[in-house]
Design an enzyme around this catalytic site. Structure first.
Site, mmCIF file in Angstrom:
data_model
loop_
_atom_site.group_PDB
_atom_site.id
_atom_site.type_symbol
_atom_site.label_atom_id
_atom_site.label_comp_id
_atom_site.label_asym_id
_atom_site.label_seq_id
_atom_site.Cartn_x
_atom_site.Cartn_y
_atom_site.Cartn_z
ATOM 1 N N HIS A 1 0.780 -1.299 -0.021
ATOM 2 C CA HIS A 1 -0.061 0.156 -0.055
ATOM 3 C C HIS A 1 0.914 1.131 0.118
ATOM 4 O O HIS A 1 2.018 1.185 0.426
ATOM 5 C CB HIS A 1 -0.817 0.058 1.247
ATOM 6 N N ASN B 1 0.456 5.910 -0.084
ATOM 7 C CA ASN B 1 -0.521 7.009 -0.298
ATOM 8 C C ASN B 1 0.464 8.260 -0.277
ATOM 9 O O ASN B 1 1.247 8.411 0.391
ATOM 10 C CB ASN B 1 -1.454 6.980 0.830
ATOM 11 N N HIS C 1 13.368 -1.653 3.225
ATOM 12 C CA HIS C 1 13.882 -0.596 4.038
ATOM 13 C C HIS C 1 14.888 0.095 3.808
ATOM 14 O O HIS C 1 15.213 1.089 4.157
ATOM 15 C CB HIS C 1 13.898 -1.423 5.626
ATOM 16 N N ARG D 1 -16.739 8.932 -3.716
ATOM 17 C CA ARG D 1 -17.607 7.714 -4.272
ATOM 18 C C ARG D 1 -17.156 6.479 -3.448
ATOM 19 O O ARG D 1 -15.864 6.018 -3.360
ATOM 20 C CB ARG D 1 -17.314 7.649 -5.935
#
Length: 309
Positions: A109, A111, A148, A263
């Site tokens: 993931h 963002n 990492h 949405r």
């Protein structure tokens, strides 16, 4: 630009980042393609959801760009900034999730988001947030070490303490308190980032966005062809359940999207296509499944321990 926030520059970067990530994931899958939409949003915002499903390598991936314009900041955005409650805002972000088909290839993931907020009687503010994290089911030391190392290397130009600080933030954020366990092996997580002025923060934000591909694509390429059977698939689906629990119970981004009127299909596009739950189950001691719990689902100094170990 200096300390003056440039939302248009952030939007332009994020739209380009979305395209580059989609192209890279399509190349790794080899067959499936992202389905895209262009959705105009209230107040002049827009969203560009991109979803890939059913590929031979990637069972599901979502890479969504969103530009939200609102007259009242949702509670998920003001819980740490109560002085802005009821304020106006604009937010631009790219949020993505990759659920590979092979259980040996980890879910990941990322963002990247930018907020500009204002309220009568309060000085306008801006901040960046984001990061990336890795959720393996059958972990490999070399994969976690690579993940990492990329995170540390992209942080180094911005301060010697940045990696340790944002790694700690990731370990603390991606934690399921009702399970008493982390979601995966961490990465980077930051929020409310405005230290050093807009230009420097934007440079770091770009480094994190671009760094995701450097961190994840080599791991996906190494593991996508690994042999697996029904046992590994069942464990993958069981552990995906933890991902669902976190997104629905803990994730501030999910709450923000729903509270901001985004949405629903786009907000929940990050969910895996299949997941399972078992009642009161634990892995057999000494098994490959137990290794995830015993060696990886705990805070560790990965760069030191895996090299020395």
């Amino acid at each position: 630009m200096g300390d003056t926030p440039d939302l248009s520059a952030v939007r332009e970067f994020l739209v380009g980042l979305q395209t580059r990530i989609c192209d890279a994931l399509e190349a790794e899958d080899g067959e499936a393609r992202f389905r895209g939409e262009e959705i105009e949003r209230e107040g002049g915002g827009r969203s560009r959801p991109r979803v890939l499903e059913g590929g031979p390598v990637i069972e599901k991936a979502a890479v969504n760009f969103s530009h939200t314009v609102g007259t009242r900041l949702p509670p998920a955005a003001t819980e740490r900034r109560p002085e802005l409650t009821g304020g106006r805002f604009e937010a631009a972000s790219v949020s993505l999730i990759v659920h590979p088909r092979n259980p040996y290839a980890p879910t990941s993931h990322a963002n990247t988001r930018f907020f500009v907020a204002s309220k009568d009687g309060v000085e306008p503010v801006w901040w960046f947030g984001g990061g990336f994290d890795l959720t393996p089911f059958y972990p490999f030391d070399e994969d976690v070490l690579h993940w990492h190392r990329v995170a540390r290397d992209l942080c180094e130009p911005f301060g010697a303490d940045r990696y340790d600080h944002f790694k700690k933030g990731c370990d603390e954020y991606f934690f399921l308190p009702h399970r008493g366990e982390p979601r995966g092996v961490g990465g980077l997580f930051y929020d409310d980032l405005d230290e050093g002025g807009f230009d420097r923060c934007f440079d770091f934000h770009r480094a994190v966005g671009e760094g995701f591909l450097d961190a994840y694509v080599p791991i996906l390429a190494r593991r996508k062809g690994h042999d697996y059977g029904e046992r590994e698939r069942e464990f993958q689906l069981y552990r995906r359940g933890r991902y669902v629990e976190f997104n629905l119970l803990q994730d501030r981004g999910t709450r923000f999207g729903l509270q901001a009127g985004a949405r629903t299909e786009s907000v929940l596009a990050s969910m895996p296509p299949h997941a399972t739950w078992r009642y009161d189950w634990s892995p057999e001691p000494g098994s490959p499944e137990a290794r995830l719990y015993d060696d990886f689902l705990r805070p560790r100094d990965w760069l030191t321990e895996l090299v020395e170990g």
